[in-house]
Design a protein around this motif. Sequence first.
Motif, PDB file in Angstrom:
ATOM      1  N   LEU B  51     154.041  77.381  68.050  1.00 35.88           N
ATOM      2  CA  LEU B  51     153.875  78.525  67.156  1.00 35.88           C
ATOM      3  C   LEU B  51     154.014  78.127  65.694  1.00 35.88           C
ATOM      4  O   LEU B  51     153.209  78.519  64.851  1.00 35.88           O
ATOM      5  CB  LEU B  51     154.920  79.588  67.518  1.00 35.88           C
ATOM      6  CG  LEU B  51     154.779  80.956  66.889  1.00 35.88           C
ATOM      7  CD1 LEU B  51     153.508  81.595  67.321  1.00 35.88           C
ATOM      8  CD2 LEU B  51     155.959  81.825  67.270  1.00 35.88           C
ATOM      9  N   PHE B  52     155.051  77.336  65.399  1.00 34.92           N
ATOM     10  CA  PHE B  52     155.297  77.007  63.998  1.00 34.92           C
ATOM     11  C   PHE B  52     154.333  75.972  63.471  1.00 34.92           C
ATOM     12  O   PHE B  52     154.271  75.743  62.260  1.00 34.92           O
ATOM     13  CB  PHE B  52     156.743  76.531  63.812  1.00 34.92           C
ATOM     14  CG  PHE B  52     157.724  77.666  63.786  1.00 34.92           C
ATOM     15  CD1 PHE B  52     158.142  78.250  64.963  1.00 34.92           C
ATOM     16  CD2 PHE B  52     158.192  78.167  62.589  1.00 34.92           C
ATOM     17  CE1 PHE B  52     159.030  79.317  64.942  1.00 34.92           C
ATOM     18  CE2 PHE B  52     159.084  79.223  62.569  1.00 34.92           C
ATOM     19  CZ  PHE B  52     159.501  79.795  63.741  1.00 34.92           C
ATOM     20  N   SER B  56     149.647  78.720  58.633  1.00 38.13           N
ATOM     21  CA  SER B  56     150.270  79.995  58.273  1.00 38.13           C
ATOM     22  C   SER B  56     149.954  80.384  56.846  1.00 38.13           C
ATOM     23  O   SER B  56     149.695  79.538  55.991  1.00 38.13           O
ATOM     24  CB  SER B  56     151.778  79.898  58.456  1.00 38.13           C
ATOM     25  OG  SER B  56     152.292  78.999  57.504  1.00 38.13           O
ATOM     26  N   ASP B  61     157.594  88.451  53.212  1.00 38.07           N
ATOM     27  CA  ASP B  61     158.498  88.643  54.344  1.00 38.07           C
ATOM     28  C   ASP B  61     158.674  87.381  55.166  1.00 38.07           C
ATOM     29  O   ASP B  61     159.659  87.256  55.887  1.00 38.07           O
ATOM     30  CB  ASP B  61     157.945  89.741  55.272  1.00 38.07           C
ATOM     31  CG  ASP B  61     157.907  91.088  54.571  1.00 38.07           C
ATOM     32  OD1 ASP B  61     156.993  91.869  54.856  1.00 38.07           O
ATOM     33  OD2 ASP B  61     158.792  91.319  53.730  1.00 38.07           O
ATOM     34  N   GLY B  62     157.725  86.528  55.122  1.00 40.69           N
ATOM     35  CA  GLY B  62     157.825  85.324  55.939  1.00 40.69           C
ATOM     36  C   GLY B  62     156.440  84.778  56.190  1.00 40.69           C
ATOM     37  O   GLY B  62     155.438  85.387  55.827  1.00 40.69           O
ATOM     38  N   PRO B  63     156.351  83.625  56.793  1.00 38.03           N
ATOM     39  CA  PRO B  63     155.021  83.046  57.059  1.00 38.03           C
ATOM     40  C   PRO B  63     154.308  83.832  58.157  1.00 38.03           C
ATOM     41  O   PRO B  63     154.878  84.112  59.210  1.00 38.03           O
ATOM     42  CB  PRO B  63     155.335  81.628  57.527  1.00 38.03           C
ATOM     43  CG  PRO B  63     156.746  81.665  57.970  1.00 38.03           C
ATOM     44  CD  PRO B  63     157.433  82.743  57.228  1.00 38.03           C
ATOM     45  N   ILE B  64     153.066  84.168  57.858  1.00 39.99           N
ATOM     46  CA  ILE B  64     152.273  84.924  58.825  1.00 39.99           C
ATOM     47  C   ILE B  64     151.272  83.994  59.474  1.00 39.99           C
ATOM     48  O   ILE B  64     150.598  83.224  58.810  1.00 39.99           O
ATOM     49  CB  ILE B  64     151.555  86.100  58.139  1.00 39.99           C
ATOM     50  CG1 ILE B  64     152.589  87.080  57.630  1.00 39.99           C
ATOM     51  CG2 ILE B  64     150.629  86.798  59.116  1.00 39.99           C
ATOM     52  CD1 ILE B  64     152.012  88.360  57.117  1.00 39.99           C
ATOM     53  N   VAL B  65     151.200  84.104  60.769  1.00 42.43           N
ATOM     54  CA  VAL B  65     150.425  83.163  61.564  1.00 42.43           C
ATOM     55  C   VAL B  65     149.397  83.963  62.363  1.00 42.43           C
ATOM     56  O   VAL B  65     149.670  85.078  62.794  1.00 42.43           O
ATOM     57  CB  VAL B  65     151.425  82.393  62.464  1.00 42.43           C
ATOM     58  CG1 VAL B  65     150.989  82.350  63.888  1.00 42.43           C
ATOM     59  CG2 VAL B  65     151.674  81.016  61.915  1.00 42.43           C
ATOM     60  N   THR B  66     148.203  83.395  62.522  1.00 34.33           N
ATOM     61  CA  THR B  66     147.190  84.074  63.338  1.00 34.33           C
ATOM     62  C   THR B  66     147.288  83.562  64.762  1.00 34.33           C
ATOM     63  O   THR B  66     147.075  82.380  65.018  1.00 34.33           O
ATOM     64  CB  THR B  66     145.787  83.789  62.787  1.00 34.33           C
ATOM     65  OG1 THR B  66     145.784  84.124  61.415  1.00 34.33           O
ATOM     66  CG2 THR B  66     144.762  84.638  63.500  1.00 34.33           C
TER      67      THR B  66
END
Lengths: 326, 346
Positions: B51-52, B56, B61-66
């Motif tokens: 995931l990480f 991203s 708010d934080g890193p957004i990932v598709t």
Amino acid sequence: MKEELFVVYSTIKVLRIMLQIKTPKTGRSRREVQKRAPKLVESGKKTLILHGTKTSDVLNVILSDIYHLKKGESIKYSRKNDSIRPFESGGETSLEFFSLKTDCSLFVFGSHSKKRPNNLVIGRTYDHHIYDLVELGVENFKSMESFSYGRKLAPQIGSKPLFAFIGEGFESVEELKHLKEVLLDLFRGEVVLNLNIAGVDRVYVCTALSSNKVLFTHCALRLKKSGTVVPRMELVEVGPSMDLLVRRHRLPDESLRKESMKKAHELTKKKEKNVSRDSIQGKIGKIYMPDQQVGEKVLPNKAKGVKRERREAKMKGEAKKQKQDS
Amino acid sequence: MAEQEYEIDLGNLMAFDRHHHFPSLPFSREELVKACLEKGTKLVQAVADALFNLPSIDDPDGPIVTLPQPTTRLPREKPLPKKKPPTKWELFAQKKGIVQRKKDKVVFDEQTGTWKRRHGYDRVNDDNDVPIIEAKASDEPGVDPFAKRREEKKQKVEKQEKHRLQNLKQAAKVGALPRFLLVTIFSCIVLLHIQLAATALPITGTQAAPRKASKNELENVAGMAATSTASGGKFDKKLAGEKPPKHEVKYRKFLPVVEGSGMGSLEKQQTDKVLSKLISKHSHEILNVEKAVNMYNVKKDKKRSNQQFRKSSSTSGKSSSKLKPKNNKPFKKTFKKGSSNKGKSK
């Protein structure tokens, strides 16, 4: 009775049953209807939690815990429902009606009897008809309140959970395979495209202990600093933890299953034909020319302006005209 | 344990270890839970790794990932939506090449020289606001032109409503309307019986549109309803269009208590008949072999098609078999010679 029979006879004469179409009159009801209409891409199945004639204390806590786990996308009924027997042929009509009324496609039905203590039936519906069912017995239940942990660890409501399924039983035993699918469907929440990875804070861990027993537990995630981009994960048990014993299950009908797994035609990506990328030339495609057969086609001799006789007659006519004019 | 490959479904954030098995279950529950959590941690770490490492986008708010599409296929909750058939106007517009253009909410009113709204209070070309209507040569003397205008407007609205309902009916015929928009007009008990008795409801999602009950089905069910009284519908008042019942109301024939003169011993005849049936005394002259073979074949085909139908419908549709009208027995004529409608119990 007679009036109804008269109605029936008049319909025999007219030879059809009239259907009255009720369309929503206000904008609000129109929006509600839109929400419940079938969509191309589906997301966010709602759950209905209810119980039967008799429940035990443990079962009450279980049902309320599940409701809290799925707060926002579940509806809990508090009355007892005598007429619901999911595994019997006539006992599902109430369930289907409730599913239609509340627009819920998952349900969790709890009941307690001597033969099946702490019984939980998790079922899914397709088009508001029962699709499949799995009956579980709950043992060794520990509720959410009994766990103590730091307040900051508590998972947020509505966060996307991780799943961990352990055990070869989930692949080899049919009932456990089915249970895995149902648990995934029940707890996964909405299917999202973009996820904020700082916000993952819960995980459901299911371990297959034997061919019919599964240890189900809900843990919070603690992301710890590690040297790399990927944080180190730590699991802290927070939520309900129970042993699920698979009692009965009903798999969906084969044709129903095929229909429910259909993908929309529009969503399948179309492969672009005849396009390839070259590092030097960029995007290239081939133009296919049909064979023009130059030289093989027989040209007709009928060219109007080329006919000798005509040409000569024309020249003669012109010459005559010139003579007359001059 | 030996193989470290976990099956990871990133779309569902799921990790599945299919090679794990407990060599021996730990005795105490705490140890068991600890072992499960340990294993769980490993799996979760594997998911987090995948995931990480996805590309991203940074967000406050934080890193957004598709996330990719989930690989485990789960069933839909509702059938795929059906496309509404194009309405009559849409077909016409397509043919003529009429393009829909968005209209402004405010229009310039030439008369007053201001911008007025198109619909609603104080609108642009309000029909009711014209003060004077000039009389044309074709107008009759006694007719009120204002009332006539109102009538025309009413008729236009009614016509539009009629067309709209017709379009909806067309869509309903195809099955493109959501289910609960259809309401049967005769919402009485009889219709429910008709629906239950005459249509063995197959539970398939797409064929949810209510079937039109045919004339025969309605007649059958009406017959059933009529004879479902205590006296078999014998003393009910008949309506204007009602036909006499197709079969005898009574199904059992009892012998008279006292035999009158002129009648042969009916009891002896009855017992003789039963005996001859049992030992098939006159079977060679009663049995029409061809007809028997045909009937057997037809029955077999029906049974086969019924089984296929039942297989295709959901297993929960067992109730449908109870509610199907048993047409065969009462209306079938027996081929045995010299038999009357004796004691055919349902």
